[in-house]
Motif scaffolding. Sequence first.
Motif, short mmCIF file in Angstrom:
data_model
loop_
_atom_site.label_atom_id
_atom_site.label_comp_id
_atom_site.label_asym_id
_atom_site.label_seq_id
_atom_site.Cartn_x
_atom_site.Cartn_y
_atom_site.Cartn_z
N GLU A 1 0.85 -1.19 0.00
CA GLU A 1 0.00 0.00 0.00
C GLU A 1 0.89 1.24 0.00
O GLU A 1 1.96 1.25 0.60
N ALA A 2 0.41 2.28 -0.64
CA ALA A 2 1.20 3.51 -0.74
C ALA A 2 1.17 4.27 0.57
O ALA A 2 0.08 4.53 1.11
N PRO A 3 2.30 4.66 1.12
CA PRO A 3 2.33 5.48 2.33
C PRO A 3 2.04 6.93 1.97
O PRO A 3 2.22 7.35 0.81
N GLU A 4 1.58 7.70 2.95
CA GLU A 4 1.37 9.13 2.73
C GLU A 4 2.67 9.86 3.01
O GLU A 4 3.10 9.96 4.17
N LEU A 5 3.29 10.35 1.97
CA LEU A 5 4.59 11.00 2.08
C LEU A 5 4.51 12.41 1.51
O LEU A 5 4.28 12.57 0.31
N PRO A 6 4.69 13.42 2.34
CA PRO A 6 4.62 14.80 1.85
C PRO A 6 5.81 15.13 0.94
O PRO A 6 6.82 14.42 0.93
N ASP A 7 5.69 16.22 0.21
CA ASP A 7 6.78 16.64 -0.67
C ASP A 7 8.08 16.85 0.10
O ASP A 7 9.17 16.59 -0.41
N PRO B 1 6.91 10.45 9.27
CA PRO B 1 6.96 11.55 8.30
C PRO B 1 8.30 12.29 8.26
O PRO B 1 8.55 13.06 7.33
N TRP C 1 9.17 15.16 2.50
CA TRP C 1 9.82 13.86 2.72
C TRP C 1 10.66 13.50 1.49
O TRP C 1 11.82 13.07 1.62
N ARG D 1 6.49 7.33 -8.64
CA ARG D 1 6.99 8.49 -7.92
C ARG D 1 8.50 8.35 -7.67
O ARG D 1 9.25 9.33 -7.80
N LEU E 1 3.46 4.46 -6.46
CA LEU E 1 4.65 4.69 -5.64
C LEU E 1 5.92 4.45 -6.46
O LEU E 1 6.88 5.22 -6.39
#
Length: 285
Positions: A122-128, A196, A130, A231, A228
Amino acid sequence: MTLSASTSQAVDLRVQPVDAVLDRVARSLQVRFLPETVVRKRRTVGARTDRETWVRIERRLLDKITDQGWNGAECAARLDRVAQPAWQGCVVWRDTNEPVMWRADETDLLPAHPIGNAILSEAPELPDEWWDGLNASLDALTAHRTRRLATPDTQTITQASVTESIRVVFSGDFDTTVQRWVPAHADLNWANITAPVFSLFDWEDWGNAPQGLDSASLWGSSLAVPSLADRVRHERRRDFESRDGKLMTLFACSKMLGPYAHPADPRSEPARRMAEQVIEELQAD
């Protein structure tokens, strides 16, 4: 000090008693381990201490220790502008009953939790921010100089091993010669990165490797989540667009498609498609 097992190769620290090892390390480093924090893996044990640090203990066969030694975490402490837990100290000893050495490295605690397993589903939530941290650290790492050689999976990476890994799986008229060798973490996957807050840990195997090894490794561990993986390729496109980066993409694909690959690995088909594309590009160069 020894652990009971039929052979040294058969030892699995997830099931073998490790209390004596933990006691020895605690006495040597003058710490107390918090029992509820102990994490046991096949050849390593880790735990939090009463002085707010983390200790990672590794058992390694003597024939898996190269001439450069196995002090990767200690040597990585000098890497400037690379986000990692600060290294504090270590204790090392040779087992008296087996061809084995033990090493315990104490570091600061991680600034955040590890993102997940080595391979994500599953894709983690990673801000820009990060991704900015990832890029800054990997770029800073490749700018360093070292005489260390990377040892992914405890095997020294060489031109011969790169060529063999690729040729065992892929045919085609293209050159497998690596042009640029740069410092790499050499075990870059989602189990060794935090969020994060970005931080990269487990530096035991770092050293010179073909440009793009780390980027290709992270892409390979992302491939079950297409968005992911895309990305990673976007963020590290400078690596992937280089000739060495293309070779490292094939190197990563060979692990997913080679003789030891799991037949149900969801990454197999996208890895196959990418390998075909990369081979066409290498043949066109």
